[in-house]
Design an enzyme around this catalytic site. Structure first.
Site, short mmCIF file in Angstrom:
data_model
loop_
_atom_site.label_atom_id
_atom_site.label_comp_id
_atom_site.label_asym_id
_atom_site.label_seq_id
_atom_site.Cartn_x
_atom_site.Cartn_y
_atom_site.Cartn_z
N ASP A 200 29.85 79.57 -14.10
CA ASP A 200 30.50 78.93 -13.10
C ASP A 200 29.69 78.16 -12.05
OD1 ASP A 200 33.32 79.53 -13.86
OD2 ASP A 200 33.00 81.57 -13.11
N ASP B 185 37.85 77.22 -19.36
CA ASP B 185 37.40 76.62 -17.90
C ASP B 185 36.07 76.33 -17.91
OD1 ASP B 185 38.91 79.13 -18.29
OD2 ASP B 185 38.96 79.74 -16.27
N1 GLY Z 1 37.80 79.98 -14.08
C1 GLY Z 1 38.73 81.09 -13.59
C2 GLY Z 1 40.22 80.82 -13.20
O1 GLY Z 1 40.50 79.53 -13.58
O2 GLY Z 1 40.75 81.20 -12.90
#
Ligand code: GLY
Length: 403
Positions: A123, A181
């Site tokens: 992330d 994501d």
């Molecule tokens: N990246 C995690 C979410 O969108 O909840």
């Protein structure tokens, strides 16, 4: 051959980050009333985002707020959302030029900086590009650049050439989990190639995106949430969900991440396959019979209790921001639909149904997002990323007025 064509045909320059993208003529006319609403929203956001500073203990980042108990939940800098609060402060500052926001933005950047060396998360794009990337855009500095570069290096350590993807979640050694994501973390890698001339970051981003098109997407252009690859062979072991309603469903935020991610891919590479991918995702979302008239999606496009399913303001905000970029690259008819839908989303999110009253909602701008419904966490609450992409979408809308 004109200069633009020469540049487009120069592969090296392409790799170094000078893509040739077909920007359509900007003919979408923003509505005066919505521009006025956005200007008011920005003033309100400026005031609202001063609430957190009085609530946060040293080392804490805002995470969500439970309306029923009035409790602000916080995280440390390692949570995937830690970059959104400083990023939103900076984006609001860019609009209002209110210097009072800056000490808090700088304080949070200082707290966040150590995550540049974090190799246990995919992330880093969210965490570092939304924060330090924004800071560096507003006031470029060698310090910001160094943080961003180290972050890109940390992210690149998670790339597996056999799979052709960056690992999302650490798991047992026989699993290699990639979530949709992760498309959002690639922009940091493109930045790194542009900043250094080292094309390895660019190549990782392109390879990851191509693997994602191949394995995450279904024939109707909806996306699975999680693909589990064999880490040695790259074979697909499972296609499943973690945060969606079912393995075969269309988790709304995942669809929005894909829309945004492939729009960025087209911007950064000029490769038409990514434009087509983004357009296909947009069509799946916008022509979906389960997209409500007010354009705020249910948390999953095939949740079992539609029309009583919860809405997800975060997915709506991400969609609006992505559509306001994609509409610049696509044909006029599609572009107009994207532009109008984004305007509808911003309008709906600006109503008291979604937008917080001043001083309420723990300091967040928006209400009614869904974090992880199957786990029962962050359900129907304000979330930092809903606010971040709402502010970004409003800025992108304003840009059509040349402001
Ligand atoms: N990246 C995690 C979410 O969108 O909840």
């Amino acid at each position: 051959m004109n200069l633009k064509n020469i540049i487009c045909n120069t592969a090296l320059l392409l790799v170094m980050g000078l893509p040739c993208i077909a920007q359509q003529k900007n003919t979408f006319k923003p509505q005066a009333a919505l521009l006025a609403t956005i200007n008011k929203n920005m003033v309100d956001a400026d005031a609202q985002y001063k609430v957190f500073a009085g609530e946060l203990q040293p080392g804490q980042f805002p995470k969500n707020f439970e309306p029923k108990t009035g409790k602000l939940e916080t995280s440390n800098s390692g949570w995937w959302c830690s970059g959104f609060y400083p990023g939103t402060l900076l984006n609001i500052y860019e609009e209002t030029r209110d210097e009072k926001l800056m000490p808090e933005a700088r304080r949070m950047l200082n707290l966040l900086a150590k995550e540049q060396y974090n190799t246990h998360t995919h992330d880093l794009g969210f965490m570092m590009y939304c924060s330090f990337g924004t800071a560096n855009r507003l006031a470029p500095s060698p310090d910001y650049k160094s943080v961003l570069l180290n972050s890109a290096k940390s992210l690149a350590t998670r790339f597996n050439p056999k799979v052709g993807a960056i690992k999302s979640w650490d798991a047992k050694p026989s699993d290699f989990l990639v979530i949709i994501d992760n498309m959002m973390n690639l922009e940091l890698l493109f930045w790194a190639t542009k900043a250094t001339g080292d094309s390895s970051y660019y190549k990782i981003a392109v390879t990851h995106a191509n693997t994602t098109i191949k394995n995450h997407y279904r024939a109707d252009h909806s996306s699975y949430h999680v693909i589990n690859y064999h880490p040695e062979t790259g074979a697909v072991q499972q296609k499943k969900t973690a945060q969606g309603f079912a393995d075969g469903s269309a988790w709304a935020r995942g669809q929005a991440w894909g829309l945004y991610g492939f729009t960025v891919m087209y911007r950064e590479t000029g490769d038409k396959q990514y434009l087509e991918q983004a357009n296909n995702i947009a069509r799946f979302l916008l022509n979906n019979p389960n997209l409500p008239a007010d354009k705020i999606p249910y948390w999953d496009f095939i949740a079992d209790n539609i029309p009583n399913a919860l809405r997800d303001a975060s997915a709506a905000a991400i969609m609006a921001s992505a559509l306001l970029e994609l509409c610049r690259y696509t044909g006029k008819a599609d572009g107009q639909q994207y532009f109008n839908t984004a305007a509808d989303i911003i309008k709906t999110l600006s109503t008291p149904q979604y937008k917080s009253a001043p001083g309420a909602n723990g300091g967040f701008l928006l209400q009614h997002s869904v974090g992880h419904l199957p786990a029962g966490t962050e359900v129907d609450v304000p979330l930092t990323y809903a606010d971040y992409y709402f502010v970004e979408a409003m800025k992108r809308y304003k840009a059509f007025a040349g402001k």
